[in-house]
Design a protein around this motif. Sequence first.
Motif, PDB file in Angstrom:
ATOM      1  N   ASP A  37       1.556  -9.515  46.130  1.00  0.00           N
ATOM      2  CA  ASP A  37       1.450  -8.855  44.821  1.00  0.00           C
ATOM      3  C   ASP A  37       2.020  -7.428  44.894  1.00  0.00           C
ATOM      4  N   ARG A  41       5.607  -5.902  43.083  1.00  0.00           N
ATOM      5  CA  ARG A  41       5.784  -4.645  42.343  1.00  0.00           C
ATOM      6  C   ARG A  41       6.989  -3.874  42.876  1.00  0.00           C
ATOM      7  N   ARG A  71       4.066  -4.604  32.666  1.00  0.00           N
ATOM      8  CA  ARG A  71       3.525  -5.808  33.312  1.00  0.00           C
ATOM      9  C   ARG A  71       2.609  -6.583  32.376  1.00  0.00           C
ATOM     10  N   ARG A  75       3.279 -10.330  31.375  1.00  0.00           N
ATOM     11  CA  ARG A  75       2.253 -11.337  31.676  1.00  0.00           C
ATOM     12  C   ARG A  75       1.937 -12.154  30.422  1.00  0.00           C
ATOM     13  N   GLU A  89      10.002 -16.648  37.885  1.00  0.00           N
ATOM     14  CA  GLU A  89       9.718 -17.034  39.276  1.00  0.00           C
ATOM     15  C   GLU A  89      11.022 -17.279  40.037  1.00  0.00           C
ATOM     16  N   HIS A  93      11.020 -14.804  43.083  1.00  0.00           N
ATOM     17  CA  HIS A  93      10.449 -15.349  44.322  1.00  0.00           C
ATOM     18  C   HIS A  93      11.364 -15.227  45.540  1.00  0.00           C
ATOM     19  N   GLN A 163      -1.619 -22.542  38.346  1.00  0.00           N
ATOM     20  CA  GLN A 163      -1.945 -22.507  39.772  1.00  0.00           C
ATOM     21  C   GLN A 163      -2.522 -23.863  40.189  1.00  0.00           C
TER      22      GLN A 163
HETATM   23  C1  LIG Z   1       3.397 -11.481  35.345  1.00  0.00           C
HETATM   24  C2  LIG Z   1       3.202 -10.186  36.078  1.00  0.00           C
HETATM   25  C3  LIG Z   1       4.222  -9.145  35.626  1.00  0.00           C
HETATM   26  C4  LIG Z   1       1.764  -9.670  35.764  1.00  0.00           C
HETATM   27  O1  LIG Z   1       1.518  -8.505  36.470  1.00  0.00           O
HETATM   28  P1  LIG Z   1       0.016  -7.992  36.695  1.00  0.00           P
HETATM   29  O2  LIG Z   1       0.138  -6.621  37.298  1.00  0.00           O
HETATM   30  O3  LIG Z   1      -0.748  -8.132  35.435  1.00  0.00           O
HETATM   31  O4  LIG Z   1      -0.637  -8.998  37.743  1.00  0.00           O
HETATM   32  P2  LIG Z   1      -0.379  -9.167  39.327  1.00  0.00           P
HETATM   33  O5  LIG Z   1       1.079  -9.127  39.625  1.00  0.00           O
HETATM   34  O6  LIG Z   1      -1.260  -8.234  40.073  1.00  0.00           O
HETATM   35  O7  LIG Z   1      -0.839 -10.686  39.552  1.00  0.00           O
HETATM   36  C5  LIG Z   1      -2.218 -11.016  39.426  1.00  0.00           C
HETATM   37  C6  LIG Z   1      -2.415 -12.466  39.692  1.00  0.00           C
HETATM   38  O8  LIG Z   1      -1.815 -13.250  38.659  1.00  0.00           O
HETATM   39  C7  LIG Z   1      -1.471 -14.513  39.199  1.00  0.00           C
HETATM   40  N1  LIG Z   1      -0.029 -14.748  38.979  1.00  0.00           N
HETATM   41  C8  LIG Z   1       0.984 -13.848  38.937  1.00  0.00           C
HETATM   42  N2  LIG Z   1       2.163 -14.462  38.741  1.00  0.00           N
HETATM   43  C9  LIG Z   1       1.882 -15.789  38.665  1.00  0.00           C
HETATM   44  C10 LIG Z   1       2.664 -16.943  38.469  1.00  0.00           C
HETATM   45  N3  LIG Z   1       4.003 -16.843  38.331  1.00  0.00           N
HETATM   46  N4  LIG Z   1       2.035 -18.146  38.433  1.00  0.00           N
HETATM   47  C11 LIG Z   1       0.703 -18.259  38.577  1.00  0.00           C
HETATM   48  N5  LIG Z   1      -0.095 -17.192  38.760  1.00  0.00           N
HETATM   49  C12 LIG Z   1       0.486 -15.984  38.815  1.00  0.00           C
HETATM   50  C13 LIG Z   1      -1.784 -14.437  40.700  1.00  0.00           C
HETATM   51  O9  LIG Z   1      -3.057 -14.957  40.934  1.00  0.00           O
HETATM   52  C14 LIG Z   1      -1.791 -12.962  40.967  1.00  0.00           C
HETATM   53  O10 LIG Z   1      -2.557 -12.608  42.091  1.00  0.00           O
HETATM   54  C15 LIG Z   1       3.334 -10.394  37.631  1.00  0.00           C
HETATM   55  O11 LIG Z   1       2.261 -11.143  38.113  1.00  0.00           O
HETATM   56  C16 LIG Z   1       4.634 -11.071  38.025  1.00  0.00           C
HETATM   57  O12 LIG Z   1       5.659 -10.412  38.101  1.00  0.00           O
HETATM   58  N6  LIG Z   1       4.573 -12.399  38.313  1.00  0.00           N
HETATM   59  C17 LIG Z   1       5.748 -13.122  38.739  1.00  0.00           C
HETATM   60  C18 LIG Z   1       5.904 -13.020  40.237  1.00  0.00           C
HETATM   61  C19 LIG Z   1       4.876 -13.885  40.915  1.00  0.00           C
HETATM   62  O13 LIG Z   1       4.950 -15.110  40.851  1.00  0.00           O
HETATM   63  N7  LIG Z   1       3.888 -13.225  41.551  1.00  0.00           N
HETATM   64  C20 LIG Z   1       2.785 -13.909  42.157  1.00  0.00           C
HETATM   65  C21 LIG Z   1       2.775 -14.011  43.623  1.00  0.00           C
HETATM   66  S1  LIG Z   1       4.217 -13.733  44.538  1.00  0.00           S
END
Ligand SMILES: CC(C)(COP(=O)(O)OP(=O)(O)OC[C@H]1O[C@@H](n2cnc3c(N)ncnc32)[C@H](O)[C@@H]1O)[C@@H](O)C(=O)NCCC(=O)NCCS
Length: 219
Positions: A37, A41, A71, A75, A89, A93, A163
Amino acid sequence: MIKPAPYIVGLTGGIASGKSTVARVFAAQGIAVVDADDISRQVVAPGSSGLQGILEHFGQQMLTADGQLDRRRLRELIFSQPDERIWLEQWLHPRIETAMQEACLLATSPYVILMVPLLLENGLERLVDRVLVVDVSEQTQRQRTQARDGVSPTQVEAILAAQLTRAARLARADDVLSNEDGSLPQLEAEILRLHRQYLDLAAGKCGPGNSAPVQKPLH
Ligand SMILES: CC(C)(COP(=O)(O)OP(=O)(O)OC[C@H]1O[C@@H](n2cnc3c(N)ncnc32)[C@H](O)[C@@H]1O)[C@@H](O)C(=O)NCCC(=O)NCCS
Ligand SMILES: Nc1ncnc2c1ncn2[C@@H]1O[C@H](COP(=O)(O)OP(=O)(O)OP(=O)(O)O)[C@@H](O)[C@H]1O
């Protein structure tokens, strides 16, 4: 000399399961924690190609007034439009995976905790030696996510649906930590037990006993 690959424990679990809480205990034992996470960022920091691509795809309205990725807005968008989540993703990713691998190689502790929410969803078991799942009920996930992030019930359901289910995650775990009942001392004791186990496993993989076989002298 080339540094040997570290022993890597993949720490995963659903949203708000307690991964960060668990990781802090490993870190307090001097173990390096690489957090996907955090890396997610870094790869969208102002000026990065990651952010540039997001703005080209979603538009400049994805920026906050001070030039950061918005964010919360992103989200809300990706968890109401699955195609856009898949686009994001596919864009992020590979960047996150490369940065995670680099960070693991730099670590100097006896083993590394690689904390990745979507470790199993993305088939990233290939990066790790062992999978540790933090387990809570989906009801607890709902409560903790809403309390912490202030997201709507609809959005929590969309995140949970993106998830793995609890059962699917547990089926692929080598080790499980239950974080349901709220007792931190009990959780810490379990983590310390695993820590000792991981030290032994890491010594078996990377220690002197596992280096190139010693040639026995000929008699
Ligand atoms: C959507 C975004 C901008 C939201 O940011 P925010 O600061 O609110 O949340 P943060 O990044 O801390 O994520 C919090 C949690 O959300 C869930 N989550 C985030 N992305 C995903 C996803 N693509 N699919 C399922 N769950 C997700 C996870 O449990 C994660 O721990 C961010 O999560 C993001 O860029 N996601 C895409 C990248 C990704 O898949 N990250 C997850 C792990 S690598
Ligand atoms: N045993 C517990 N009892 C009560 N609250 C807890 C417990 N463990 C964690 N929490 C709380 O639940 C929330 C989620 O925990 P944490 O941030 O560790 O989860 P996470 O899996 O890292 O979340 P995410 O990956 O979704 O960011 C936090 O607000 C944390 O303080």
